[in-house]
Design a protein around this motif. Structure first.
Motif, mmCIF file in Angstrom:
data_model
loop_
_atom_site.group_PDB
_atom_site.id
_atom_site.type_symbol
_atom_site.label_atom_id
_atom_site.label_comp_id
_atom_site.label_asym_id
_atom_site.label_seq_id
_atom_site.Cartn_x
_atom_site.Cartn_y
_atom_site.Cartn_z
ATOM 1 N N PRO A 91 -1.689 0.306 58.600
ATOM 2 C CA PRO A 91 -0.664 -0.733 58.417
ATOM 3 C C PRO A 91 -0.922 -1.956 59.297
ATOM 4 C CG PRO A 91 0.366 1.422 58.513
ATOM 5 C CD PRO A 91 -1.080 1.628 58.858
ATOM 6 N N ASP A 92 -1.449 -1.723 60.495
ATOM 7 C CA ASP A 92 -1.744 -2.856 61.378
ATOM 8 C C ASP A 92 -2.772 -3.794 60.755
ATOM 9 O OD1 ASP A 92 0.031 -2.039 63.286
ATOM 10 O OD2 ASP A 92 -1.471 -1.129 64.603
ATOM 11 N N TYR A 93 -3.696 -3.237 59.989
ATOM 12 C CA TYR A 93 -4.696 -4.078 59.322
ATOM 13 C C TYR A 93 -4.014 -5.013 58.315
ATOM 14 C CZ TYR A 93 -8.720 -5.420 56.475
ATOM 15 O OH TYR A 93 -9.673 -6.142 55.802
ATOM 16 N N VAL A 94 -3.057 -4.479 57.565
ATOM 17 C CA VAL A 94 -2.335 -5.299 56.588
ATOM 18 C C VAL A 94 -1.553 -6.396 57.311
ATOM 19 C CG1 VAL A 94 -0.653 -5.282 54.712
ATOM 20 C CG2 VAL A 94 -2.164 -3.311 55.047
ATOM 21 N N VAL A 95 -0.882 -6.018 58.395
ATOM 22 C CA VAL A 95 -0.117 -6.995 59.169
ATOM 23 C C VAL A 95 -1.039 -8.069 59.734
ATOM 24 C CG1 VAL A 95 1.302 -7.317 61.232
ATOM 25 C CG2 VAL A 95 1.714 -5.355 59.725
ATOM 26 N N ASP A 96 -2.169 -7.643 60.288
ATOM 27 C CA ASP A 96 -3.111 -8.607 60.869
ATOM 28 C C ASP A 96 -3.633 -9.573 59.817
ATOM 29 O OD1 ASP A 96 -2.797 -7.466 63.336
ATOM 30 O OD2 ASP A 96 -4.670 -6.330 63.291
ATOM 31 N N ARG A 97 -3.833 -9.078 58.600
ATOM 32 C CA ARG A 97 -4.306 -9.957 57.526
ATOM 33 C C ARG A 97 -3.274 -11.048 57.240
ATOM 34 N NH1 ARG A 97 -8.207 -12.700 55.242
ATOM 35 N NH2 ARG A 97 -8.030 -12.876 52.976
ATOM 36 N N ALA A 98 -2.003 -10.675 57.225
ATOM 37 C CA ALA A 98 -0.948 -11.672 57.010
ATOM 38 C C ALA A 98 -0.915 -12.679 58.153
ATOM 39 C CB ALA A 98 0.408 -10.981 56.866
ATOM 40 N N VAL A 99 -1.070 -12.192 59.378
ATOM 41 C CA VAL A 99 -1.050 -13.084 60.541
ATOM 42 C C VAL A 99 -2.216 -14.068 60.482
ATOM 43 C CG1 VAL A 99 -1.308 -13.169 63.055
ATOM 44 C CG2 VAL A 99 0.197 -11.465 62.011
ATOM 45 N N VAL A 100 -3.391 -13.576 60.078
ATOM 46 C CA VAL A 100 -4.561 -14.455 59.973
ATOM 47 C C VAL A 100 -4.323 -15.546 58.932
ATOM 48 C CG1 VAL A 100 -6.964 -14.544 59.195
ATOM 49 C CG2 VAL A 100 -6.248 -12.795 60.819
ATOM 50 N N LEU A 101 -3.774 -15.176 57.785
ATOM 51 C CA LEU A 101 -3.516 -16.166 56.738
ATOM 52 C C LEU A 101 -2.465 -17.180 57.183
ATOM 53 C CD1 LEU A 101 -3.588 -13.839 53.604
ATOM 54 C CD2 LEU A 101 -5.261 -15.592 54.194
ATOM 55 N N LEU A 102 -1.441 -16.711 57.879
ATOM 56 C CA LEU A 102 -0.429 -17.639 58.393
ATOM 57 C C LEU A 102 -1.027 -18.561 59.448
ATOM 58 C CD1 LEU A 102 2.674 -15.287 58.690
ATOM 59 C CD2 LEU A 102 2.381 -17.194 57.105
ATOM 60 N N GLY A 103 -1.928 -18.026 60.263
ATOM 61 C CA GLY A 103 -2.594 -18.863 61.252
ATOM 62 C C GLY A 103 -3.445 -19.937 60.602
ATOM 63 N N ALA A 104 -4.140 -19.568 59.519
ATOM 64 C CA ALA A 104 -4.941 -20.554 58.793
ATOM 65 C C ALA A 104 -4.048 -21.630 58.185
ATOM 66 C CB ALA A 104 -5.754 -19.857 57.705
ATOM 67 N N MET A 105 -2.886 -21.211 57.686
ATOM 68 C CA MET A 105 -1.939 -22.171 57.129
ATOM 69 C C MET A 105 -1.445 -23.132 58.211
ATOM 70 S SD MET A 105 1.636 -21.364 55.116
ATOM 71 C CE MET A 105 0.824 -20.197 54.026
ATOM 72 N N ALA A 106 -1.120 -22.587 59.377
ATOM 73 C CA ALA A 106 -0.635 -23.422 60.476
ATOM 74 C C ALA A 106 -1.699 -24.421 60.918
ATOM 75 C CB ALA A 106 -0.217 -22.540 61.652
ATOM 76 N N GLU A 107 -2.947 -23.983 60.969
ATOM 77 C CA GLU A 107 -4.020 -24.875 61.402
ATOM 78 C C GLU A 107 -4.243 -26.000 60.394
ATOM 79 O OE1 GLU A 107 -7.256 -26.371 63.706
ATOM 80 O OE2 GLU A 107 -5.445 -25.202 64.101
ATOM 81 N N ARG A 108 -4.212 -25.672 59.117
ATOM 82 C CA ARG A 108 -4.391 -26.719 58.103
ATOM 83 C C ARG A 108 -3.261 -27.736 58.167
ATOM 84 N NH1 ARG A 108 -6.582 -23.817 52.540
ATOM 85 N NH2 ARG A 108 -8.225 -22.555 53.505
ATOM 86 N N ARG A 109 -2.047 -27.254 58.367
ATOM 87 C CA ARG A 109 -0.914 -28.178 58.449
ATOM 88 C C ARG A 109 -1.007 -29.030 59.709
ATOM 89 N NH1 ARG A 109 4.718 -25.783 57.718
ATOM 90 N NH2 ARG A 109 5.145 -27.646 56.500
ATOM 91 N N ARG A 110 -1.475 -28.435 60.797
ATOM 92 C CA ARG A 110 -1.587 -29.182 62.051
ATOM 93 C C ARG A 110 -2.590 -30.322 61.925
ATOM 94 N NH1 ARG A 110 -4.517 -29.191 66.904
ATOM 95 N NH2 ARG A 110 -6.029 -27.721 66.049
#
Length: 210
Positions: A91-110
């Motif tokens: 389950p941590d792998y699934v959670v980490d995948r979501a966190v990585v995608l959200l981080g990529a989204m935050a970086e693009r917006r920044r």
């Protein structure tokens, strides 16, 4: 766009963003959609691949990403665990995948040039120039402004004022930011993990006299 907003309201009414410890009922339909969405989150090769569908579907996936990043506090944690078992991961792998995608989204917006200038995406040239003049007047170091903010805005303006470079950036924006910007709430805080602050610039030392 209206569909995306409606989908998010329905999703939140079901308790997605309720941080109280009380149990919240989640419909079976949304649980099935969550299972499908979690599979897409794991299979997505790039962030924009998640948001190619209609607004209501894209809005659901965005909210699911945010909820999945809450890990054990997620209202869909049982679906996270089921998806993990099916895929042979934790389950941590699934959670980490979501966190990585959200981080990529935050970086693009920044790094979004329109966001740096504080204007709507794909604004016309006269709006871009007017906004640059406003930002320059308040951030120029000569008037005690923020030098870093001034340089960032100047770099953004230099790209957006040039027709060729602006056309290239608009194509990039439509591909890399447009798919998810249509469903992110306008007043949303940056999503994803906090970004590390940029290292302070060290002024060059003058060369010693010969």
């Amino acid at each position: 766009m209206q569909h995306g907003r409606r989908a998010r309201i329905i999703f939140r009414d079901e308790g997605l963003f309720d941080t109280s410890p009380a149990p919240v009922a989640v419909s079976m339909r949304n649980r099935r959609l969550a299972l499908d969405g979690l599979t897409r989150i794991l299979d997505a090769g790039a962030l924009e691949e998640l948001f190619t569908g209609p607004d209501d579907e894209a809005a659901f996936l965005y909210d699911l990403l945010v909820d999945t990043a809450r890990a054990r506090r997620s209202y869909y944690y049982s679906e996270i665990c089921r998806t993990a078992r099916r895929r042979g991961v934790t389950p941590d792998y699934v959670v980490d995948r979501a966190v990585v995608l959200l981080g990529a989204m935050a970086e693009r917006r920044r790094m979004d040039l329109y966001r740096i200038l504080g204007i709507a995406p794909l604004s016309p040239g006269d709006v871009i120039r007017q906004r640059w003049l406003e930002v320059a007047r308040t951030t120029h170091p000569d008037v005690g402004g923020d030098g870093v903010r001034f340089r960032q805005a100047k770099q953004a303006y230099e790209i957006l004022r040039d027709p060729v470079r602006r056309a290239d950036y608009e194509r990039f924006w439509l591909r890399a930011l447009g798919p998810f910007e249509r469903v992110v709430p306008a007043d949303a805080a940056p999503v994803g993990p906090p970004l590390e602050p940029a290292a302070p610039e060290v002024p060059e030392r003058p060369a010693p006299p010969a």
